[in-house]
Design a protein around this motif. Structure first.
Motif, mmCIF file in Angstrom:
data_model
loop_
_atom_site.group_PDB
_atom_site.id
_atom_site.type_symbol
_atom_site.label_atom_id
_atom_site.label_comp_id
_atom_site.label_asym_id
_atom_site.label_seq_id
_atom_site.Cartn_x
_atom_site.Cartn_y
_atom_site.Cartn_z
ATOM 1 N N PHE A 1 32.944 -27.079 -23.034
ATOM 2 C CA PHE A 1 32.834 -26.325 -21.783
ATOM 3 C C PHE A 1 31.692 -26.814 -20.903
ATOM 4 C CE2 PHE A 1 35.109 -23.162 -24.424
ATOM 5 C CZ PHE A 1 36.206 -22.965 -23.588
ATOM 6 N N GLU B 1 38.152 -17.291 -28.957
ATOM 7 C CA GLU B 1 36.690 -17.162 -28.788
ATOM 8 C C GLU B 1 36.264 -15.726 -29.045
ATOM 9 O OE1 GLU B 1 34.161 -20.132 -27.021
ATOM 10 O OE2 GLU B 1 34.730 -18.964 -25.283
ATOM 11 N N LYS C 1 33.129 -10.126 -32.595
ATOM 12 C CA LYS C 1 32.414 -9.977 -33.865
ATOM 13 C C LYS C 1 31.167 -9.126 -33.670
ATOM 14 C CE LYS C 1 34.083 -14.394 -35.555
ATOM 15 N NZ LYS C 1 33.806 -15.824 -35.623
ATOM 16 N N GLU D 1 23.827 -20.404 -25.275
ATOM 17 C CA GLU D 1 23.233 -19.617 -24.190
ATOM 18 C C GLU D 1 22.135 -20.390 -23.456
ATOM 19 O OE1 GLU D 1 22.555 -15.434 -25.252
ATOM 20 O OE2 GLU D 1 21.318 -15.242 -23.463
ATOM 21 N N CYS E 1 40.361 -18.795 -25.395
ATOM 22 C CA CYS E 1 40.088 -19.601 -26.581
ATOM 23 C C CYS E 1 39.343 -20.872 -26.210
ATOM 24 C CB CYS E 1 41.399 -19.945 -27.284
ATOM 25 S SG CYS E 1 42.589 -20.712 -26.185
ATOM 26 N N ARG E 2 38.948 -21.612 -27.219
ATOM 27 C CA ARG E 2 38.310 -22.911 -26.992
ATOM 28 C C ARG E 2 39.062 -23.948 -27.807
ATOM 29 N NH1 ARG E 2 34.430 -20.416 -30.323
ATOM 30 N NH2 ARG E 2 34.578 -21.218 -32.446
ATOM 31 N N THR F 1 26.803 -5.819 -21.695
ATOM 32 C CA THR F 1 25.638 -6.375 -21.011
ATOM 33 C C THR F 1 26.031 -7.715 -20.432
ATOM 34 O OG1 THR F 1 24.256 -5.330 -22.664
ATOM 35 C CG2 THR F 1 23.205 -7.000 -21.278
ATOM 36 N N GLU G 1 33.125 -14.424 -30.326
ATOM 37 C CA GLU G 1 31.731 -14.105 -30.625
ATOM 38 C C GLU G 1 31.407 -12.654 -30.250
ATOM 39 O OE1 GLU G 1 32.710 -17.164 -29.427
ATOM 40 O OE2 GLU G 1 32.373 -17.930 -31.439
ATOM 41 N N ARG H 1 29.181 -24.607 -31.151
ATOM 42 C CA ARG H 1 30.467 -24.768 -31.832
ATOM 43 C C ARG H 1 31.515 -25.455 -30.977
ATOM 44 N NH1 ARG H 1 29.449 -19.087 -31.502
ATOM 45 N NH2 ARG H 1 28.680 -19.226 -33.621
ATOM 46 N N ILE I 1 24.644 -19.190 -16.789
ATOM 47 C CA ILE I 1 24.761 -19.732 -18.143
ATOM 48 C C ILE I 1 25.730 -20.905 -18.125
ATOM 49 C CG2 ILE I 1 25.546 -19.231 -20.490
ATOM 50 C CD1 ILE I 1 24.314 -16.452 -20.145
ATOM 51 N N THR J 1 26.807 -11.129 -22.203
ATOM 52 C CA THR J 1 25.950 -11.640 -23.267
ATOM 53 C C THR J 1 25.984 -10.766 -24.510
ATOM 54 O OG1 THR J 1 24.063 -10.511 -22.302
ATOM 55 C CG2 THR J 1 24.347 -12.827 -21.713
ATOM 56 N N GLU K 1 27.297 -19.563 -37.753
ATOM 57 C CA GLU K 1 27.955 -18.495 -38.519
ATOM 58 C C GLU K 1 27.829 -18.709 -40.033
ATOM 59 O OE1 GLU K 1 31.995 -18.053 -37.323
ATOM 60 O OE2 GLU K 1 31.459 -16.773 -35.633
#
Lengths: 467, 479
Positions: B440, A258, A263, B403, A117-118, A96, A260, B435, B397, A87, B232
């Motif tokens: 998924f 992907e 970043k 989330e 990736c997505r 974490t 996130e 996004r 999750i 997360t 974003e």
């Protein structure tokens, strides 16, 4: 807080090879964190073959390729946390993660990012029209078919002719769907030529180049799409609209790394690849955080992902141990020959063109049938190529890869252990679907001997233990 | 036999039902879809307007101001997120600047508080991504944002907690008034009887009114097309940015939703068909061109989805809230500022029934508050850990973009009004709103719905009958 030498985020091909390499390099405590219930990542649903030619010198299916690395992870006693989602990731390498067991924080000596990736979605494409059920990305469709065992469509139009779209066109056809067209906005397909041959041409699926979907129809479920030709600026040309009735629009329009977590950790992202900027050691702009595979940029072959994973894993281990990086000299001077893509290699006319699949070189071979029963073969670079090309022209053969249902509902990937006559593919599919498997089953176990009299055995392509 | 039947499970029906559920009487909400909040309540800007725009003396002006004041408490009681992010109506030229002055005067008359006229420099200080060509702006600090479908779902849930019934897939086909009672029949043949009928049927409120012979108004579907951006891009603006309104509405706006996405739109074009929720090339292009006037750089590469809402535009120029015959209340033509006015409309209808002689007492055990739903992503790590120990499903999750955990999805199915389809899960939990747009989480959400509802995954649909996701098990093809 727990500590570890190397924490690998993601248990797909990049993550597994990174973890193995880290351990081999000497890192003691290596952990893979995987959000799914097992290792393998996207390979688990890529039940088709074509993997491993570079890495293992043999043609493997996705699950087979994955299992080779799973075995290594097991042999090296690498700890794997499954059903666990990361997360957050800090720039000082505190990972974490959360699972049914609650939160775990791990202070890592080094981190390897391998999240993959997505898929790009309808929203990113701005396709106008209704917003019904039945607009689905190819990867999601692949998961429904190959992992869950459900059909997400019957009459399908595919937008995008990248390899995932092509593979799904064949997969859905084998399972009884009708692929009405594959539309590609560019002037040629970005998919491998061999996939165009074996996934579209084999099943007479039309590939509409320089065409895109300009409207989606259907209030509840998709009932059709409008397809239009595009001009050189990729803008739809008025008057070229064609309505195609279908219940599904499958999108295969690109993959996005992907990042996130990347970043969040503060690593610089490349505007070009959408992945982190990495140096020659596969280290991101944050010290001790490395990245490999499709999280960095979308790779063409899993073989290259594994190779990159190794580099990242090795250097992560060295970083964690406080030792200098070692430059990669295994692959120095060795250059991969890119495989042929698109339809441009398929010369039209009376002479037949064959893209050789014997090795990754993928020669374009033309075969001319001479009157006396012999053949004039041009373009091959080895004798095996000549043999393959003549076979392809006279009696083509294909390896069948599909899934089989186990008695507990588990979908098990299976394949023929050698190519079967192309004409027998659907007969073999029927034989597969008439049978239910009992678990446990091991990779390589013979399920149907001499399937449909083809001389090939149907074998299991992934090990399943009873849960 | 019901005391009151509310036709329409949108935000207006929800707010009316919630007020009436405080009384000791049987009430029922009739909804034609398989879930609530399926009309314009699921597709609008989510703005709680300040109240500077409606003409003084109109119901729109009065209820907007009152509704805005009530919204904070309403949302607190219902555990719905509400944020006063403020708004600016910006002007690029002298003509528009005149409009700003007019709006300021109108706002004062309406009772809108805190209004200020800002110069270009002040505007830049408040929102630095706005174009420097903005000359002046009306600043509206009381403007806010709320999630309209969350508000609707929770208000209906609160009414149900207090005893209200909800009948889904109940498309009202006929209403007959006999001996002071209303006999209502659905398209699938179900019949109910009620003393009062409150027509909150949105786009179809003219059709419902006509069933009792009231043909005094008609409703036109007025489409608003939107683009939603990835979180974003949330830097673009915090406040809601408007242009000076025209007779077709408030024009294209930009706002940050209460969930943190930038929302761009809407268009304002009348349509023929009340079910036509398509997005159009021309509509989206129009929105993009208008946004390009607000901001020098609109991050259109961050668009994650597009959608259309249909406003229930009435032909009376104002909200149509009346009692054309005893026991029958129209709440029609509730376009903007309908969401902002909704809590006040609930109160107004309650008062109308009381003035009509409604004979019912307040419930002693009425509870205006909802038990808060779990919002995993918003908790501290300690709270999350505690929750996972209580129920491990909160440690799984399902939707990685937003989330969302399996525990929340299961809760959304079993907490009334329960989700029965994929979109229902999306509106209640945000699973699939991020996004990847469900790439998924769709397979696991279908599985969880099937498991919890005790049906096959084949029967799970997106948003009602005919919108199935799957076509049976794989079983091989034929040549």
């Amino acid at each position: 807080m727990r500590t570890a030498d190397v924490v690998v985020i993601g248990g797909g091909p990049a993550g597994m090879s990174a973890a193995v390499a880290a351990k081999e390099t000497g890192a003691e405590d290596v952990i893979i964190i995987e959000r799914d219930d097992s290792l393998g990542g996207i390979l688990k649903q890529c039940i088709h073959n074509g993997f491993g030619l570079h890495r293992f010198g043999q043609e493997l299916t996705g699950p087979e390729y994955g299992e080779k690395y799973e075995k290594m992870v097991e042999d090296f006693n690498i700890e794997v946390l499954v059903n666990t989602a990361v997360t957050s990731l800090s720039d000082d390498r505190i990972v974490t993660c959360v699972s049914e067991n609650g939160f775990v924080q791990i202070k890592a000596g080094a981190v390897v990012l391998a999240m993959g990736c997505r898929e790009r979605t309808r929203g990113a494409l701005n396709v106008p029209g209704d917003r019904p059920a039945g607009v689905i990305t190819a990867g999601t469709a692949q998961k429904f078919v190959n992992i869950k065992g459900y059909m997400p469509g019957k009459e399908v139009v595919i937008l995008g002719s990248g390899d995932i779209g092509l593979i799904m066109a064949r997969r859905m056809t084998l399972e009884g769907a009708h692929i009405k067209a594959v539309c590609e906005i560019m002037e040629d397909s970005g998919g491998l030529t061999r996939n165009i041959v074996q996934c579209l041409n084999d099943f007479d699926i039309p590939l509409k180049l320089h065409h895109t979907v300009t409207k989606i129809h259907g209030r509840d479920r998709v009932c059709g799409v409008t397809v239009s030709a595009v001009d050189d600026n990729l803008q739809p040309i008025a008057g070229t609209e064609e309505y195609i009735e279908c219940d599904t629009l499958m999108l295969s329009v690109g993959l996005i790394p992907e990042n996130e977590l990347t970043k969040e950790a503060g690593a610089e992202i490349s505007l070009k690849t959408k992945g982190p900027v990495v140096d020659e050691n596969k280290q991101t702009t944050v010290d001790g955080i490395f990245a490999c595979g499709n999280v960095v940029k979308v790779h063409e072959l899993v073989d290259f992902v594994s190779e990159e994973g190794e580099m990242a894993g090795r250097n992560a281990a060295l970083f964690a141990m406080g030792r200098p990086f070692v430059q990669d000299n295994i692959n120095q001077g060795k250059k991969h020959i890119p495989e042929k893509k698109g339809v441009k290699h398929l010369i039209q006319g009376d002479r037949k063109t064959v893209i050789c699949t014997v090795c990754p070189r993928g020669c374009s071979i033309t075969v001319n049938m001479l009157g006396d029963g012999t053949y004039d073969v041009q373009g091959n670079t080895c004798p095996r190529g000549e043999k393959y090309a003549i076979k392809e022209v006279t009696a083509p053969e294909r390896t069948l890869t599909t899934i089989m249902c186990a008695s507990n509902g588990q979908m098990v990937p299976v394949k023929t252990d050698r190519p079967v006559p192309y004409d027998k593919l659907f007969d073999c599919m029927r034989a597969v679907n008439e049978k239910t498997l009992e678990l446990p089953i091991k990779l390589g176990d013979i399920i149907i001997k001499n399937i449909e009299g083809t001389g090939a055995d149907l074998v299991c392509a992934r090990t399943f233990n009873l849960r | 036999m019901y005391k009151a039947a509310i036709i329409g499970g949108g935000v207006i029906g929800a707010m009316v039902a919630r007020r009436l559920s405080a009384y000791d009487m049987n009430i029922v909400i009739l909804e034609k879809e398989q879930d609530v909040a399926m009309g314009q309540s699921k597709a609008n800007s989510g703005i709680v307007h300040g109240g500077y725009d409606p003409l003084p003396g109109t119901l729109k002006a009065k209820l907007n101001i009152e509704g805005n004041k009530l919204m904070e408490q309403t949302c607190r009681e219902l555990d719905v997120h509400f944020r006063r992010n403020g708004a600016m109506v910006v002007a690029f030229n002298d003509e528009e600047a005149d409009g700003i002055n007019e709006l300021y005067e109108r706002g004062i008359k309406n009772g809108c508080i805190g209004l200020e006229i800002l110069n270009g420099e002040d505007v830049q200080k408040k929102e630095k991504h706005l174009s420097e060509r903005v000359k002046t702006a009306l600043y509206v600090p009381s403007s806010g944002v709320v999630c309209p479908y969350e508000l609707t779902i929770e208000a209906i849930g609160n009414a149900m907690d207090n005893g209200a019934e909800l009948l889904l897939n109940f498309e009202v086909d006929s209403i007959e008034n006999r001996d002071g009672l209303y006999y209502i029949e659905s398209a699938d043949g179900r019949k109910i009887v009620s003393e009062y009928v409150i027509n909150c049927a949105g786009l179809y409120s003219d059709k419902i009114a006509a069933m009792i012979g009231d043909n005094s108004f008609f409703i036109t579907p007025r489409a608003g097309e939107y683009l939603l951006l990835d979180k974003e891009a949330s830097y673009l603006t915090d406040m809601t940015i408007f242009r000076v309104p025209t007779k077709m509405g408030k024009g294209v706006l930009a706002t940050k939703t209460v969930d943190g996405n930038i929302l761009l739109g809407p268009t304002s074009i009348d349509r023929e068909d009340k079910e036509d929720l398509s997005v159009t090339d021309s509509g989206l292009s129009f929105v993009k061109s208008k946004e390009a006037e607000f901001f020098d750089d609109v991050p259109l590469d961050k668009v994650i989805t597009q959608f259309t809402g249909l406003r229930a535009h009435g032909n009376k120029g104002d909200f149509i809230i009346n009692m054309p015959q005893k026991g029958f209340v129209n709440v029609a033509g509730i376009e903007s500022p309908g969401l902002s006015s909704a809590p006040a409309i609930g109160v107004m209808v309650e008062e109308m029934l009381i003035n009509d002689g409604l004979s019912a007492r307040k419930k002693a055990n009425y509870n205006p508050c909802r038990v808060p739903k779990k919002r995993f992503r918003e908790y501290t790590q300690e709270e999350k850990s505690k929750l996972i120990i209580e129920n491990p499903a909160y440690g799984r999750i399902v939707c990685r973009c937003e989330e969302v955990t399996e525990g929340e999805i299961v809760e959304a199915i079993h907490r009334q009004p329960g989700a029965v389809d994929v979109d229902g899960i999306k509106r209640r939990t945000r699973s699939g709103m991020g996004r990847c747009q469900g790439g998924f989480c769709l397979p696991p959400v279908v599985e969880i719905l099937a498991r919890e509802l005790g049906v096959s995954p084949n029967e799970v649909n997106k948003k009602g009958s005919g919108s199935n996701i799957l076509f049976g098990r794989v079983k091989g093809g034929k040549k």
